[in-house]
Design a protein around this motif. Sequence first.
Motif, PDB file in Angstrom:
ATOM      1  N   LEU A 146      14.787   7.855  -4.273  1.00  0.00           N
ATOM      2  CA  LEU A 146      13.614   8.554  -3.739  1.00  0.00           C
ATOM      3  C   LEU A 146      13.411   8.208  -2.265  1.00  0.00           C
ATOM      4  O   LEU A 146      13.095   9.083  -1.447  1.00  0.00           O
ATOM      5  CB  LEU A 146      12.375   8.179  -4.559  1.00  0.00           C
ATOM      6  N   CYS A 147      13.597   6.950  -1.918  1.00  0.00           N
ATOM      7  CA  CYS A 147      13.435   6.513  -0.530  1.00  0.00           C
ATOM      8  C   CYS A 147      14.476   7.183   0.365  1.00  0.00           C
ATOM      9  O   CYS A 147      14.173   7.574   1.497  1.00  0.00           O
ATOM     10  CB  CYS A 147      13.539   4.993  -0.442  1.00  0.00           C
ATOM     11  N   THR A 204       9.071  12.952  11.316  1.00  0.00           N
ATOM     12  CA  THR A 204       7.805  12.416  10.833  1.00  0.00           C
ATOM     13  C   THR A 204       8.046  11.085  10.146  1.00  0.00           C
ATOM     14  O   THR A 204       9.181  10.605  10.079  1.00  0.00           O
ATOM     15  CB  THR A 204       7.142  13.416   9.866  1.00  0.00           C
ATOM     16  N   ASN A 205       6.998  10.471   9.653  1.00  0.00           N
ATOM     17  CA  ASN A 205       7.085   9.260   8.841  1.00  0.00           C
ATOM     18  C   ASN A 205       6.480   9.548   7.474  1.00  0.00           C
ATOM     19  O   ASN A 205       5.450  10.201   7.387  1.00  0.00           O
ATOM     20  CB  ASN A 205       6.316   8.087   9.478  1.00  0.00           C
ATOM     21  N   ILE A 206       7.117   9.054   6.431  1.00  0.00           N
ATOM     22  CA  ILE A 206       6.622   9.252   5.064  1.00  0.00           C
ATOM     23  C   ILE A 206       6.453   7.883   4.434  1.00  0.00           C
ATOM     24  O   ILE A 206       7.417   7.103   4.365  1.00  0.00           O
ATOM     25  CB  ILE A 206       7.599  10.114   4.237  1.00  0.00           C
ATOM     26  N   LEU A 207       5.268   7.584   3.990  1.00  0.00           N
ATOM     27  CA  LEU A 207       4.985   6.249   3.475  1.00  0.00           C
ATOM     28  C   LEU A 207       5.151   6.121   1.978  1.00  0.00           C
ATOM     29  O   LEU A 207       5.353   5.018   1.470  1.00  0.00           O
ATOM     30  CB  LEU A 207       3.562   5.819   3.867  1.00  0.00           C
ATOM     31  N   ARG A 208       5.081   7.242   1.235  1.00  0.00           N
ATOM     32  CA  ARG A 208       5.234   7.132  -0.215  1.00  0.00           C
ATOM     33  C   ARG A 208       5.698   8.446  -0.823  1.00  0.00           C
ATOM     34  O   ARG A 208       5.569   9.515  -0.237  1.00  0.00           O
ATOM     35  CB  ARG A 208       3.946   6.663  -0.893  1.00  0.00           C
ATOM     36  N   GLY A 209       6.263   8.326  -2.029  1.00  0.00           N
ATOM     37  CA  GLY A 209       6.651   9.481  -2.823  1.00  0.00           C
ATOM     38  C   GLY A 209       6.369   9.162  -4.279  1.00  0.00           C
ATOM     39  O   GLY A 209       5.699   8.170  -4.590  1.00  0.00           O
ATOM     40  N   TYR A 210       6.928   9.983  -5.198  1.00  0.00           N
ATOM     41  CA  TYR A 210       6.580   9.821  -6.611  1.00  0.00           C
ATOM     42  C   TYR A 210       7.793  10.019  -7.514  1.00  0.00           C
ATOM     43  O   TYR A 210       8.645  10.872  -7.259  1.00  0.00           O
ATOM     44  CB  TYR A 210       5.488  10.829  -6.999  1.00  0.00           C
ATOM     45  N   LEU A 211       7.848   9.223  -8.579  1.00  0.00           N
ATOM     46  CA  LEU A 211       8.831   9.374  -9.642  1.00  0.00           C
ATOM     47  C   LEU A 211       8.105   9.843 -10.893  1.00  0.00           C
ATOM     48  O   LEU A 211       7.121   9.223 -11.315  1.00  0.00           O
ATOM     49  CB  LEU A 211       9.543   8.040  -9.920  1.00  0.00           C
TER      50      LEU A 211
END
Length: 233
Positions: free
Chosen positions: A137-138, A150-157
Amino acid sequence: MKSEYTPEDLLPLSGIQHFLFCRRQWALIHVEMQWKENALTAEGRIMHQRVDDPFFTETRNGVVIARSVPVASYRLGLSGVCDVVEFVPLSLHPSPIGGGDGGEGVRLPNRQGLYLPAPVEYKRGRPKHEPADKAQLCAQAICLEEMLSTNILRGYLFYGQTRRREAVEFTSELRTLVEEMSAEMHNYFSRGYTPRVKTHKGCRSCSLADVCLPVLQEKAMPASKYIKQNIEG
Protein backbone atom coordinates in the motif's frame (compact mmCIF):
# COMPACT_ATOMS: atom_id res chain seq x y z
CA MET A 1 19.16 2.09 -5.84
CA LYS A 2 19.22 3.98 -9.14
CA SER A 3 18.25 7.64 -8.96
CA GLU A 4 15.82 7.04 -11.83
CA TYR A 5 14.59 3.93 -13.67
CA THR A 6 13.39 3.74 -17.26
CA PRO A 7 9.97 2.39 -18.35
CA GLU A 8 11.71 -0.85 -19.43
CA ASP A 9 13.14 -1.26 -15.90
CA LEU A 10 9.81 -1.13 -14.05
CA LEU A 11 8.91 -4.21 -11.98
CA PRO A 12 5.37 -5.14 -10.86
CA LEU A 13 4.49 -3.20 -7.73
CA SER A 14 2.43 -6.10 -6.37
CA GLY A 15 5.63 -8.13 -6.20
CA ILE A 16 6.76 -6.28 -3.10
CA GLN A 17 4.19 -8.25 -1.10
CA HIS A 18 5.51 -11.55 -2.50
CA PHE A 19 9.08 -10.43 -1.82
CA LEU A 20 8.44 -9.70 1.86
CA PHE A 21 6.45 -12.92 2.27
CA CYS A 22 9.19 -15.04 0.65
CA ARG A 23 12.03 -13.90 -1.58
CA ARG A 24 12.15 -17.31 -3.26
CA GLN A 25 8.42 -17.13 -4.08
CA TRP A 26 8.96 -13.69 -5.62
CA ALA A 27 11.88 -14.93 -7.75
CA LEU A 28 9.96 -17.99 -8.95
CA ILE A 29 7.13 -15.71 -10.12
CA HIS A 30 9.01 -12.68 -11.42
CA VAL A 31 12.42 -14.07 -12.43
CA GLU A 32 11.52 -17.62 -13.53
CA MET A 33 7.95 -16.69 -14.61
CA GLN A 34 6.31 -19.61 -12.80
CA TRP A 35 2.82 -19.43 -11.31
CA LYS A 36 0.21 -21.84 -9.95
CA GLU A 37 -3.12 -20.90 -8.46
CA ASN A 38 -4.69 -22.43 -5.34
CA ALA A 39 -7.88 -21.70 -3.41
CA LEU A 40 -6.32 -18.76 -1.55
CA THR A 41 -4.97 -17.01 -4.65
CA ALA A 42 -8.28 -17.63 -6.45
CA GLU A 43 -10.19 -15.93 -3.61
CA GLY A 44 -7.87 -12.95 -3.80
CA ARG A 45 -8.21 -12.72 -7.61
CA ILE A 46 -12.02 -12.80 -7.41
CA MET A 47 -12.04 -10.10 -4.72
CA HIS A 48 -9.92 -7.84 -6.92
CA GLN A 49 -12.17 -8.46 -9.93
CA ARG A 50 -15.04 -6.95 -7.98
CA VAL A 51 -13.27 -3.58 -7.86
CA ASP A 52 -11.49 -3.89 -11.22
CA ASP A 53 -13.30 -1.36 -13.40
CA PRO A 54 -10.80 1.16 -14.81
CA PHE A 55 -13.55 3.24 -16.47
CA PHE A 56 -15.64 3.68 -13.33
CA THR A 57 -15.58 6.62 -10.93
CA GLU A 58 -18.25 7.68 -8.49
CA THR A 59 -18.80 10.32 -5.86
CA ARG A 60 -20.07 9.50 -2.37
CA ASN A 61 -20.65 12.32 0.10
CA GLY A 62 -18.24 14.46 -1.85
CA VAL A 63 -15.50 11.81 -1.97
CA VAL A 64 -14.40 10.92 -5.51
CA ILE A 65 -13.73 7.18 -5.84
CA ALA A 66 -11.59 5.96 -8.76
CA ARG A 67 -11.06 2.24 -9.42
CA SER A 68 -8.15 0.37 -11.03
CA VAL A 69 -5.86 3.38 -11.16
CA PRO A 70 -2.55 2.76 -13.02
CA VAL A 71 0.45 4.07 -11.08
CA ALA A 72 4.23 4.11 -11.47
CA SER A 73 7.33 5.39 -9.72
CA TYR A 74 10.52 5.86 -11.71
CA ARG A 75 12.38 6.45 -8.45
CA LEU A 76 11.39 3.03 -7.06
CA GLY A 77 11.27 1.36 -10.46
CA LEU A 78 7.78 -0.04 -9.84
CA SER A 79 4.44 0.10 -11.63
CA GLY A 80 1.03 -1.37 -10.94
CA VAL A 81 -2.63 -0.67 -10.34
CA CYS A 82 -4.35 0.67 -7.22
CA ASP A 83 -7.61 -1.16 -6.48
CA VAL A 84 -9.17 2.14 -5.40
CA VAL A 85 -7.99 5.69 -4.88
CA GLU A 86 -10.24 7.94 -2.81
CA PHE A 87 -9.98 11.70 -3.32
CA VAL A 88 -11.34 13.40 -0.23
CA PRO A 89 -12.23 17.12 -0.45
CA LEU A 90 -9.81 19.15 1.60
CA SER A 91 -12.81 20.99 3.03
CA LEU A 92 -13.81 17.79 4.88
CA HIS A 93 -10.53 17.89 6.84
CA PRO A 94 -10.26 20.76 9.32
CA SER A 95 -6.70 19.49 10.00
CA PRO A 96 -5.24 18.28 6.69
CA ILE A 97 -3.81 14.75 6.75
CA GLY A 98 -1.97 14.90 3.45
CA GLY A 99 -1.45 16.92 0.33
CA GLY A 100 1.62 18.91 -0.62
CA ASP A 101 4.10 20.59 1.71
CA GLY A 102 1.38 22.89 2.96
CA GLY A 103 -1.39 20.27 2.97
CA GLU A 104 -3.06 21.97 0.01
CA GLY A 105 -4.24 18.80 -1.75
CA VAL A 106 -4.47 18.24 -5.51
CA ARG A 107 -6.80 19.42 -8.24
CA LEU A 108 -8.94 17.01 -10.27
CA PRO A 109 -10.06 17.58 -13.88
CA ASN A 110 -13.48 19.17 -14.23
CA ARG A 111 -13.92 19.43 -10.45
CA GLN A 112 -13.73 22.40 -8.14
CA GLY A 113 -11.66 22.53 -4.99
CA LEU A 114 -8.72 20.52 -3.69
CA TYR A 115 -8.61 16.83 -2.80
CA LEU A 116 -6.47 14.57 -0.64
CA PRO A 117 -5.71 11.20 -2.34
CA ALA A 118 -5.62 7.94 -0.37
CA PRO A 119 -5.03 4.46 -1.88
CA VAL A 120 -7.27 1.58 -0.78
CA GLU A 121 -6.11 -2.03 -1.29
CA TYR A 122 -8.44 -5.03 -1.04
CA LYS A 123 -7.12 -8.22 0.58
CA ARG A 124 -8.63 -11.58 1.36
CA GLY A 125 -8.18 -12.85 4.93
CA ARG A 126 -7.56 -10.63 7.91
CA PRO A 127 -4.99 -8.06 9.13
CA LYS A 128 -1.46 -9.44 9.56
CA HIS A 129 1.42 -8.68 11.90
CA GLU A 130 3.89 -8.86 9.01
CA PRO A 131 4.39 -5.62 7.02
CA ALA A 132 3.89 -7.08 3.50
CA ASP A 133 0.38 -5.67 2.91
CA LYS A 134 1.29 -2.28 4.38
CA ALA A 135 4.44 -2.09 2.26
CA GLN A 136 2.47 -2.75 -0.93
CA LEU A 137 0.00 0.00 0.00
CA CYS A 138 2.84 2.39 0.84
CA ALA A 139 4.47 1.68 -2.53
CA GLN A 140 1.18 2.66 -4.19
CA ALA A 141 1.16 5.89 -2.21
CA ILE A 142 4.74 6.72 -3.23
CA CYS A 143 3.75 6.19 -6.88
CA LEU A 144 0.76 8.52 -6.47
CA GLU A 145 2.92 11.11 -4.73
CA GLU A 146 5.37 11.08 -7.63
CA MET A 147 2.61 11.31 -10.23
CA LEU A 148 0.54 14.00 -8.47
CA SER A 149 3.40 16.00 -6.89
CA THR A 150 1.90 15.67 -3.42
CA ASN A 151 2.37 13.99 -0.05
CA ILE A 152 0.12 11.20 1.21
CA LEU A 153 0.17 10.38 4.89
CA ARG A 154 -2.17 7.39 5.03
CA GLY A 155 -4.16 4.84 3.08
CA TYR A 156 -6.41 1.86 3.85
CA LEU A 157 -6.41 -1.93 3.68
CA PHE A 158 -9.81 -3.63 3.36
CA TYR A 159 -9.87 -7.28 4.50
CA GLY A 160 -12.41 -9.77 3.17
CA GLN A 161 -12.77 -11.86 6.34
CA THR A 162 -13.31 -8.96 8.74
CA ARG A 163 -15.17 -6.78 6.18
CA ARG A 164 -13.43 -3.79 7.72
CA ARG A 165 -10.81 -1.33 6.55
CA GLU A 166 -7.63 -0.63 8.46
CA ALA A 167 -5.89 2.75 8.30
CA VAL A 168 -2.17 2.57 7.50
CA GLU A 169 0.15 5.46 8.34
CA PHE A 170 2.97 5.91 5.84
CA THR A 171 5.75 6.36 8.38
CA SER A 172 9.39 7.02 7.53
CA GLU A 173 10.18 3.44 8.63
CA LEU A 174 7.60 1.97 6.24
CA ARG A 175 8.83 4.16 3.39
CA THR A 176 12.42 3.09 4.03
CA LEU A 177 11.35 -0.56 3.96
CA VAL A 178 9.65 -0.04 0.58
CA GLU A 179 12.76 1.65 -0.85
CA GLU A 180 15.08 -1.08 0.42
CA MET A 181 12.87 -3.91 -0.86
CA SER A 182 12.47 -2.24 -4.25
CA ALA A 183 16.24 -1.93 -4.61
CA GLU A 184 16.75 -5.56 -3.56
CA MET A 185 14.09 -6.77 -6.02
CA HIS A 186 15.86 -4.95 -8.86
CA ASN A 187 19.17 -6.46 -7.78
CA TYR A 188 17.76 -10.01 -7.86
CA PHE A 189 15.99 -9.39 -11.17
CA SER A 190 19.06 -7.96 -12.91
CA ARG A 191 21.10 -10.97 -11.76
CA GLY A 192 18.38 -13.50 -12.61
CA TYR A 193 18.82 -14.76 -9.05
CA THR A 194 16.46 -17.19 -7.28
CA PRO A 195 17.52 -17.56 -3.62
CA ARG A 196 17.24 -20.62 -1.44
CA VAL A 197 15.27 -20.07 1.75
CA LYS A 198 14.42 -22.00 4.90
CA THR A 199 10.96 -23.53 5.18
CA HIS A 200 8.45 -21.59 7.27
CA LYS A 201 4.77 -21.82 8.16
CA GLY A 202 3.77 -19.86 5.06
CA CYS A 203 5.03 -22.71 2.84
CA ARG A 204 1.88 -24.71 3.62
CA SER A 205 -0.40 -22.12 1.97
CA CYS A 206 1.92 -21.18 -0.91
CA SER A 207 0.54 -22.03 -4.35
CA LEU A 208 4.12 -22.62 -5.59
CA ALA A 209 5.05 -25.24 -3.00
CA ASP A 210 5.14 -28.00 -5.65
CA VAL A 211 7.41 -25.88 -7.84
CA CYS A 212 9.58 -24.59 -5.03
CA LEU A 213 9.96 -27.97 -3.24
CA PRO A 214 11.08 -26.19 -0.05
CA VAL A 215 11.96 -29.36 1.88
CA LEU A 216 14.10 -30.75 -0.93
CA GLN A 217 15.89 -27.50 -1.68
CA GLU A 218 16.59 -27.02 2.03
CA LYS A 219 18.34 -30.42 2.10
CA ALA A 220 20.14 -29.89 -1.18
CA MET A 221 23.89 -29.30 -1.18
CA PRO A 222 25.99 -27.21 -3.55
CA ALA A 223 27.27 -29.09 -6.61
CA SER A 224 30.89 -28.50 -5.59
CA LYS A 225 30.29 -30.16 -2.22
CA TYR A 226 28.45 -33.10 -3.84
CA ILE A 227 31.35 -33.68 -6.26
CA LYS A 228 33.87 -33.51 -3.45
CA GLN A 229 31.97 -36.00 -1.29
CA ASN A 230 30.83 -38.46 -3.95
CA ILE A 231 33.31 -38.27 -6.82
CA GLU A 232 36.64 -37.00 -5.60
CA GLY A 233 36.08 -39.06 -2.45
